[in-house]
Design an enzyme around this catalytic site. Structure first.
Site, short mmCIF file in Angstrom:
data_model
loop_
_atom_site.label_atom_id
_atom_site.label_comp_id
_atom_site.label_asym_id
_atom_site.label_seq_id
_atom_site.Cartn_x
_atom_site.Cartn_y
_atom_site.Cartn_z
N ASP A 1 8.25 -5.10 4.76
CA ASP A 1 8.88 -6.41 4.95
C ASP A 1 9.62 -6.89 3.71
O ASP A 1 10.77 -7.35 3.79
CB ASP A 1 7.84 -7.46 5.35
CG ASP A 1 7.44 -7.40 6.81
OD1 ASP A 1 8.21 -6.84 7.61
OD2 ASP A 1 6.36 -7.91 7.16
N LYS B 1 -0.69 -8.79 11.16
CA LYS B 1 -0.45 -8.00 9.96
C LYS B 1 -1.67 -7.93 9.05
O LYS B 1 -1.93 -6.89 8.42
CB LYS B 1 0.77 -8.53 9.22
CG LYS B 1 2.06 -8.36 10.02
CD LYS B 1 3.28 -8.86 9.28
CE LYS B 1 4.52 -8.67 10.14
NZ LYS B 1 5.77 -9.06 9.45
#
Length: 280
Positions: A102, A66
């Site tokens: 997220d 990420k």
């Protein structure tokens, strides 16, 4: 004509993302194909470039990529910039636009599906990598009282605390500090250590009468932490399956401009993962 999507990470064979996005596509009538692509730090950029050359339109990014994805973006959303991490990529001219769904996904699952009020909660987060970066700003925005970040590598905890820029509420601590930190109302396991069956020593003194324990993983990877939570009588023990579905719906909305309904998809995946764990 179908558009091409993928999820990148390692290990990736277990990923439920292709199943989730296939369900969203059926629900919305959008034509797409979605595949899982194994990639690590050393070859992620190469695989992502090949995917773009083959007409890739958008992608998800999972462990451990990420932060690497953030570095490869030509521009990012405000929430990705705050996190310094990206889980959603959208083709933007010759480059990629990065986003991070997220935090919003976790918030939807905890507050709407599980009925938790996060306001005023003294919070411990285990881990300071890409997953932790994605959710930390959202937890602060949701009104938690304080956020203690604990990580095996001390400088990573310090770096995330500095990035969040809220010294009154955000505190970097180390594993050896845990016994002295007192009770927490929310404990989030955002580390990948339990994927190898490892769980750091977590003292019972951290658990209070309303402590909610949340693991961002699901299935077998979440078993050690949730077993600890139940053994120590946490009020709630929640895995990351709901977050997975909700962040996927957020990515789907970034790519297609429509947010799919998540309840039926979540119910299907819950039955699927529970049966796999039971079978083991």
């Amino acid at each position: 004509m179908s558009r091409h999507f993928a999820v990148f990470g390692t290990p990736i064979a277990h990923s439920l993302s292709p199943r989730i996005h296939a369900a969203f596509a059926r629900q919305t009538g959008i034509a797409l194909d979605y595949v899982a692509i194994e990639a690590g730090h050393d070859d992620f950029a190469m695989h992502l470039a090949a995917f773009a050359d083959n007409g890739g339109h958008g992608a998800n990014v999972t462990l451990p990529l990420k932060e690497s994805a953030f570095a490869l973006c030509s521009n990012t959303s405000e929430r990705a910039l705050r996190a310094g991490a990206v889980n959603t990529l959208l083709r933007d001219g010759d480059g990629w636009r990065g986003d991070n769904t997220d935090g919003a996904g976790l918030l939807r699952d905890l507050t709407q599906r599980n009925g938790l009020d996060l306001r005023g909660r003294r919070t411990l987060m285990l881990g300071a990598g890409g997953a932790a970066r994605g959710i930390a700003p959202t937890l602060l925005d949701a009104g938690i009282d304080a956020l203690y970040i604990v990580n095996r590598t001390a400088q990573n905890a310090d770096a995330l605390a500095d990035l969040l820029g809220d010294p009154k509420r955000v505190h970097a601590r180390y594993l050896d500090d845990l016994p002295a930190l007192g009770e927490f109302d929310l404990i989030v396991n955002a580390t990948s250590a339990t994927r190898g069956g490892e769980l750091p020593h977590l003292p019972m003194s951290m658990v209070g009468r309303r402590t909610a324990a949340v693991d961002l993983s699901y299935g077998e990877a979440a078993i050690p932490f949730l077993a600890w939570a139940r053994a120590n009588r946490c009020h709630d023990a929640i895995d990351g399956l709901g977050m997975l579905v909700e962040q996927a719906a957020g990515s789907f909305e970034v790519w297609h401009g429509v947010r799919p309904d998540t309840d039926l998809v979540y119910a299907d995946l819950r039955a699927h993962t529970d049966s796999l764990v039971t079978a083991d």
